[in-house]
Motif scaffolding. Structure first.
Motif, PDB file in Angstrom:
ATOM      1  N   ARG A 309       0.833  -1.204   0.000  1.00 29.73           N
ATOM      2  CA  ARG A 309       0.000   0.000   0.000  1.00 29.73           C
ATOM      3  C   ARG A 309       0.866   1.252   0.000  1.00 29.73           C
ATOM      4  O   ARG A 309       1.892   1.315   0.678  1.00 29.73           O
ATOM      5  CB  ARG A 309      -0.922   0.004   1.216  1.00 29.73           C
ATOM      6  N   PHE A 310       0.403   2.252  -0.766  1.00 22.91           N
ATOM      7  CA  PHE A 310       1.115   3.515  -0.895  1.00 22.91           C
ATOM      8  C   PHE A 310       0.203   4.671  -0.500  1.00 22.91           C
ATOM      9  O   PHE A 310      -0.894   4.817  -1.047  1.00 22.91           O
ATOM     10  CB  PHE A 310       1.559   3.748  -2.353  1.00 22.91           C
ATOM     11  N   GLY A 311       0.661   5.511   0.430  1.00 25.78           N
ATOM     12  CA  GLY A 311      -0.023   6.760   0.687  1.00 25.78           C
ATOM     13  C   GLY A 311       0.390   7.793  -0.348  1.00 25.78           C
ATOM     14  O   GLY A 311       1.284   7.557  -1.175  1.00 25.78           O
ATOM     15  N   LEU A 312      -0.237   8.956  -0.325  1.00 24.12           N
ATOM     16  CA  LEU A 312       0.099  10.011  -1.283  1.00 24.12           C
ATOM     17  C   LEU A 312       1.499  10.559  -1.002  1.00 24.12           C
ATOM     18  O   LEU A 312       1.837  10.850   0.146  1.00 24.12           O
ATOM     19  CB  LEU A 312      -0.929  11.136  -1.209  1.00 24.12           C
ATOM     20  N   PRO A 313       2.314  10.755  -2.054  1.00 15.86           N
ATOM     21  CA  PRO A 313       3.691  11.205  -1.847  1.00 15.86           C
ATOM     22  C   PRO A 313       3.858  12.683  -1.498  1.00 15.86           C
ATOM     23  O   PRO A 313       4.966  13.090  -1.161  1.00 15.86           O
ATOM     24  CB  PRO A 313       4.366  10.914  -3.199  1.00 15.86           C
ATOM     25  N   ASN A 314       2.823  13.509  -1.614  1.00 13.58           N
ATOM     26  CA  ASN A 314       2.948  14.925  -1.247  1.00 13.58           C
ATOM     27  C   ASN A 314       3.743  15.706  -2.275  1.00 13.58           C
ATOM     28  O   ASN A 314       4.877  16.132  -2.031  1.00 13.58           O
ATOM     29  CB  ASN A 314       3.571  15.066   0.151  1.00 13.58           C
ATOM     30  N   GLY A 315       3.156  15.871  -3.467  1.00 12.79           N
ATOM     31  CA  GLY A 315       3.740  16.756  -4.457  1.00 12.79           C
ATOM     32  C   GLY A 315       4.528  16.058  -5.554  1.00 12.79           C
ATOM     33  O   GLY A 315       4.904  14.889  -5.448  1.00 12.79           O
ATOM     34  N   ALA A 316       4.791  16.821  -6.631  1.00  6.69           N
ATOM     35  CA  ALA A 316       5.439  16.284  -7.828  1.00  6.69           C
ATOM     36  C   ALA A 316       6.852  15.792  -7.553  1.00  6.69           C
ATOM     37  O   ALA A 316       7.297  14.773  -8.111  1.00  6.69           O
ATOM     38  CB  ALA A 316       5.447  17.349  -8.922  1.00  6.69           C
ATOM     39  N   GLU A 317       7.593  16.503  -6.698  1.00 12.90           N
ATOM     40  CA  GLU A 317       8.976  16.106  -6.417  1.00 12.90           C
ATOM     41  C   GLU A 317       9.033  14.737  -5.748  1.00 12.90           C
ATOM     42  O   GLU A 317       9.845  13.883  -6.126  1.00 12.90           O
ATOM     43  CB  GLU A 317       9.645  17.158  -5.539  1.00 12.90           C
ATOM     44  N   ASN A 318       8.177  14.518  -4.759  1.00 10.25           N
ATOM     45  CA  ASN A 318       8.157  13.223  -4.086  1.00 10.25           C
ATOM     46  C   ASN A 318       7.588  12.127  -4.980  1.00 10.25           C
ATOM     47  O   ASN A 318       7.986  10.962  -4.876  1.00 10.25           O
ATOM     48  CB  ASN A 318       7.350  13.310  -2.796  1.00 10.25           C
ATOM     49  N   LEU A 319       6.665  12.479  -5.856  1.00  9.54           N
ATOM     50  CA  LEU A 319       6.137  11.508  -6.812  1.00  9.54           C
ATOM     51  C   LEU A 319       7.255  11.032  -7.739  1.00  9.54           C
ATOM     52  O   LEU A 319       7.362   9.833  -8.032  1.00  9.54           O
ATOM     53  CB  LEU A 319       4.987  12.122  -7.613  1.00  9.54           C
ATOM     54  N   GLN A 320       8.102  11.978  -8.185  1.00  7.99           N
ATOM     55  CA  GLN A 320       9.230  11.605  -9.044  1.00  7.99           C
ATOM     56  C   GLN A 320      10.254  10.769  -8.269  1.00  7.99           C
ATOM     57  O   GLN A 320      10.830   9.822  -8.805  1.00  7.99           O
ATOM     58  CB  GLN A 320       9.901  12.863  -9.593  1.00  7.99           C
TER      59      GLN A 320
END
Length: 333
Positions: A309-320
């Motif tokens: 399971r993955f929570g939301l990464p908090n923004g584009a930088e963390n998503l990358q």
């Protein structure tokens, strides 16, 4: 992992400091409600007064659409409320829709109650006096419709029993809550504040239900169970409908981005809510450890070795950052 949100195990096992980690192990909103700058000083310096708590309850009643005939109480998080329920509800078999949030099972078994786990509440055991359901479910996001819930509630009420709903993630799934539709059925509903408002450390939660039971629970919580800051911040946030609407849209959009990313990295997303995505893969535990070596903490489950399971990464930088880590981790598996 009994719970997400505690990096102690991650740091002990994989090193680094807390600020080095991207914690995706919880379903808590990474975009927390802003703490009011004008928080009154006496929220910290004086004991909470009854009128302040009544304002909090009024705000929660409006936001959660709690009918007037139901009682509503506040507590320092829903965790304490779910642990008290076995002490105030009648004897009888408890049917728990599983797999789900583990603390529910622990609380009932700790009190020596007769509990059976069922894969579907539609196969309701004839002996069940109490049915406990997390809706939307944690960790898979499965949602049971309002009409079905009302039917189950009416069946249990005829038996002298109760339906317990944990609606911890209902804030981000509009139309999922049963609260607006409850009339005279025996239903208890738990609502978490910290997950949607991103303030898990504030420790605030609510329970709505028949007034005789909410009064019993309130007496067990005793005086001053809520801190002054929790009352003030909770009241302000619950009244802020504009922030709630904008945040719900943002979470839905960012979950779409996360789901797309996970799919691109060959993870099969088969469940979740706008606050977490549940994916399946053959070697989920190995992926969890590979990401942990890169200081990204996810959630895995002993009872489902193919789930991650993955929570939301908090923004584009963390998503990358997550995307890069998944690509690197794949080379190790």
């Amino acid at each position: 992992m009994e719970h997400g949100g505690d990096l102690t195990l991650a740091i002990d096992s994989f090193g680094g400091a807390a600020e080095d980690w991207l914690d995706l192990s919880t379903g808590i909103n990474p975009y927390s409600y802003p703490i009011p700058e004008d928080l009154p000083a006496n929220a910290w310096t004086t004991l909470p007064v009854q009128s302040a708590q009544e304002r909090l309850i009024s705000a929660a009643r409006a936001t959660y659409q709690v009918p007037d005939n139901l009682g509503l109480i506040a507590a320092p998080g829903t965790q304490i409320l779910l642990s008290l329920l076995p002490t105030v509800l009648p004897e009888g078999t408890i049917a728990l829709a599983s797999p789900t949030y583990a603390s529910h099972k622990i609380a009932w078994l700790r009190e020596g109650r007769d509990l059976v786990e069922v894969s579907s509440i539609f196969a309701l055991p004839s002996e069940a006096k109490i049915v406990l359901l997390v809706n939307p479910n944690n960790p898979d996001g499965q949602l049971t419709d309002v009409k079905s819930l009302l039917h189950i509630a009416e069946t249990l009420t005829e038996r002298g029993g109760y339906l317990i709903l944990d609606e911890a993630f209902s804030d981000v799934v509009p139309g999922s809550s049963l609260l607006p539709y409850i009339e005279n059925q025996n239903v208890l509903v738990l609502r978490s504040f910290g997950k949607f408002f991103g303030l898990g450390g504030l420790r605030l939660g609510f329970l709505a239900g028949p007034r005789d039971l909410t009064q019993k629970l309130a007496s067990l919580l005793e005086s001053w169970c809520l801190s002054g800051p929790a009352i003030e911040i909770g009241t302000t946030a619950l009244r802020d409908a504009d922030w709630q609407r904008k945040t719900t849209r943002r979470l839905i959009e960012e979950m779409a981005d996360l789901t797309l990313l996970l799919t691109q990295h060959e993870l099969s997303v088969f469940g979740g809510t706008p606050l977490f995505a549940l994916a399946g893969m053959r070697n989920a535990a190995a992926m969890h450890e590979a990401l942990a070596r890169r200081h990204i903490w996810t959630r895995v489950f002993d009872y489902a070795p193919t789930w991650i399971r993955f929570g939301l990464p908090n923004g584009a930088e963390n998503l990358q950052r997550l995307s890069n880590a998944l690509a690197d981790a794949r080379k190790e598996l």
